[in-house]
Design a protein around this motif. Structure first.
Motif, mmCIF file in Angstrom:
data_model
loop_
_atom_site.group_PDB
_atom_site.id
_atom_site.type_symbol
_atom_site.label_atom_id
_atom_site.label_comp_id
_atom_site.label_asym_id
_atom_site.label_seq_id
_atom_site.Cartn_x
_atom_site.Cartn_y
_atom_site.Cartn_z
ATOM 1 N N ASP A 4 35.657 41.356 4.422
ATOM 2 C CA ASP A 4 34.387 40.580 4.469
ATOM 3 C C ASP A 4 34.659 39.170 5.249
ATOM 4 O OD1 ASP A 4 31.814 41.710 3.674
ATOM 5 O OD2 ASP A 4 32.698 41.425 1.098
ATOM 6 N N ALA A 5 36.293 38.869 4.334
ATOM 7 C CA ALA A 5 36.015 37.372 5.438
ATOM 8 C C ALA A 5 36.251 37.457 6.851
ATOM 9 C CB ALA A 5 37.789 37.139 4.936
ATOM 10 N N ALA A 6 37.301 38.394 7.273
ATOM 11 C CA ALA A 6 37.001 39.198 8.671
ATOM 12 C C ALA A 6 36.018 38.536 9.912
ATOM 13 C CB ALA A 6 37.999 39.760 8.528
ATOM 14 N N ILE A 7 34.868 39.584 8.752
ATOM 15 C CA ILE A 7 33.616 39.443 9.056
ATOM 16 C C ILE A 7 32.482 38.200 8.848
ATOM 17 C CG2 ILE A 7 31.416 40.385 9.126
ATOM 18 C CD1 ILE A 7 32.780 43.169 8.885
ATOM 19 N N GLN A 8 33.280 37.528 8.352
ATOM 20 C CA GLN A 8 32.138 35.876 8.408
ATOM 21 C C GLN A 8 33.544 35.317 8.869
ATOM 22 O OE1 GLN A 8 29.746 35.740 6.213
ATOM 23 N NE2 GLN A 8 29.643 33.196 7.182
ATOM 24 N N ALA A 9 33.654 35.305 9.491
ATOM 25 C CA ALA A 9 35.122 34.608 10.271
ATOM 26 C C ALA A 9 34.129 35.054 11.780
ATOM 27 C CB ALA A 9 36.186 34.451 10.833
ATOM 28 N N ARG A 10 34.023 36.481 12.293
ATOM 29 C CA ARG A 10 32.996 36.263 13.186
ATOM 30 C C ARG A 10 31.644 35.973 13.638
ATOM 31 N NH1 ARG A 10 34.028 42.202 13.061
ATOM 32 N NH2 ARG A 10 32.313 42.212 15.328
#
Length: 548
Positions: A42-48
């Motif tokens: 989730d953190a990776a997608i949110q960062a993107r």
């Protein structure tokens, strides 16, 4: 399989709710395991998503910035405050204005308006009813455009019908019916200028009733001359010239003259008013707006490092292209005629950080030495190298450049002019030539006044046109900015798809864990039940042995 999974889930919920089985809170355990697995994804997608949103916003700021920059310059230039205007000592006699795209130079002339141009007008005798019969037959209208046959028959046998028949010929003469207390009269009017006088005649020896609407200055009877056609007569510095209209721009280069009334003997002085202060302010405003635009770009494309975050668009090629093209403005050729061709020559220079500065002393010196040259940097202009070739198309209709015209032949009689524009056969329309659709000179319209073997047409953009061209190339359909926007839109969709895929994957993972732990919990419950049964049996055996 779905039924089995649902049953296992339901069983797990019942077991954990009543404290049967392992005693482990399976629901909480599964939730925690899923959360732990999902959190980094989730953190990776949110960062993107955060980065993509920042890029979209930053690209919009940059695109809106170049739009505003170009629009502001276009508005400033089109307002006319940056080019010299003629001054007139007596505006009750005439007005004079600058022609867009043509510098007026050092204007210092005396003009005397001897006579105004006027058109010929005729009036007929009055008739009681404009719809009543006036007689049937033929008339011949002779004008500067040729000879036209006018027929009155049963379909148009009236004063109104005759007026309509004359107008239908489009011969450069208009007819109308004027009604007053004395009745209705046919009134005819031509264009101004002595060459536009006209006659209306009937066949000799006829008596149809139409002869009362004939007119010939050398014959009696028929219509009455209310006003004769005549040219405007002016004297420019004592030299008499005639013009067919009271408005003309071919007497003094770059000046449109509009005559108001004749004033024989009065000398009207024409001078020039230079917009030096307006140009100085325009240069200062341009530099300020440019630096503000560069600030937006620099923030968006910052490389980062030393604890500073990189800009959202630090890898965006479209913004890099914009930055590179804008950086060329100080050295770009904005005017091809005259001694001043670039902003750098009037004191605009580039600093180490990419911003601009202006040397006001240099600017003031160049304004004093060559005001037309400085004006040319801001105002779009267009020139023909041959006086027999006149540019009719408006400023801005043809993209900047130098175009060669060859083998020009003027129109003769009812024929068309002919010639080549930039190596392609021009489209002809009477005395005019039009650049064909495949030509780089699209939009160019020329009037050919005499034979020309070869000539050049120069279209200079001026600063406003140059910035607008940069903006248009970046904003073009399929251009750099659109490509960046399309890439960001695709990234937005991919992020949404990845988020949906993650939701599906984690939901399946949760179901799988729930099934596994529920099965384990039921097995533990069974083991405990067996243990309890064995404990009871052992106690029974032990008690039995003790009694013996």
């Amino acid at each position: 399989m779905t039924t089995t999974s649902s049953a296992a889930s339901a069983t797990s919920t019942i077991l954990t709710s009543i404290g049967v089985g392992s005693g482990i809170d399976v629901t909480s355990l599964v939730s925690n395991l899923v959360a732990a697995d999902r959190a980094p994804k989730d953190a990776a997608i949110q960062a993107r998503q955060t980065a993509n949103t920042a890029q979209i916003s930053s690209l919009a700021d940059v695109a809106n910035g170049i739009d505003s920059f170009a629009s502001a310059l276009t508005t400033l230039v089109s307002g006319g405050t940056l080019f010299s205007q003629p001054s007139v000592s007596d505006t009750s006699v005439l007005n004079a204005t600058a022609v867009a795209g043509k510098p007026i130079g050092n204007l210092n002339d005396q003009l005397e308006v001897v006579q105004l141009a006027q058109s010929q007008s005729l009036q007929s005798v009055a008739v009681a009813d404009p719809s009543a019969s006036i007689g049937q037959g033929d008339l011949t209208l002779n004008t500067a455009a040729g000879s036209f046959a006018i027929t009155v028959d049963s379909s148009n046998d009236s004063l109104n019908g005759l007026a309509a028949a004359i107008n239908a010929k489009n011969a450069g003469v208009t007819a109308s019916v004027v009604t007053d207390s004395s009745g209705s009269r046919l009134v005819m009017k031509g264009a101004t200028g002595a060459a536009n006088a006209f006659t209306l005649s009937v066949p000799a020896g006829t008596s149809s009733g139409l002869e009362r609407f004939a007119y010939d200055p050398n014959a009696t009877g028929g219509m009455t001359l209310a006003q004769g056609a005549q040219d405007a007569i002016v004297k420019l510095d004592g030299v008499q010239v005639n013009r067919a209209t009271n408005s003309f721009s071919d007497l003094i280069a770059g000046v449109q003259i509009d005559l108001k009334h004749a004033a024989p003997g009065e000398q009207v002085s024409l001078g020039v008013t230079r917009p030096s202060a307006a140009i100085e302010q325009a240069v200062t405003d341009f530099v300020a707006a440019y630096n503000q635009m560069q600030g937006v770009i620099a923030k968006a494309t910052a490389a980062g490092g030393n604890g500073q975050a990189s800009g959202p668009l630090h890898n965006d090629l479209s913004v890099r292209q914009m930055q590179q093209q804008l950086a060329q403005l100080p050295s770009m050729t904005l005017s091809s005629v005259g001694s001043i061709k670039t902003l750098a020559e009037i004191g605009v220079s580039t600093n180490r950080d990419g911003t601009l500065s202006v040397d006001t002393t240099r600017l003031e010196t160049m304004l004093a030495q060559d005001p037309d040259g400085v004006e040319g940097l801001f105002n779009p202009t267009q020139y023909s190298s041959d006086p027999n070739v006149t540019i009719l198309s408006a400023i801005g209709k043809t993209k900047p450049g130098t175009y060669t015209v060859t083998n020009l032949v003027p129109a003769v009689g009812s024929g068309d002019a002919s010639g080549m524009i930039d190596g392609l056969a021009a489209l002809a329309a009477g005395p005019n030539l039009i650049a064909p659709s495949k030509s780089d000179a699209l939009g160019l319209i020329l009037q050919v006044g005499g034979p020309v073997a070869s000539a050049t047409i120069t279209i200079d953009p001026g600063l406003g046109g140059a910035v607008q061209a940069i903006r248009d190339s970046l904003r073009a359909l399929g251009g750099p900015i659109q490509k960046s926007q399309d890439a960001l839109d695709a990234a937005t969709k991919q992020i949404a798809d990845d988020q949906a895929a993650l939701d599906t994957k984690e939901s399946a993972y949760s179901d799988r864990l729930t099934t596994q732990y529920s099965a384990m919990d039921m097995q533990v419950a069974q083991f405990k039940a067996t243990q309890s049964y064995l404990d009871q049996q052992i106690k029974m055996w032990t008690n039995g042995n003790n009694n013996n």
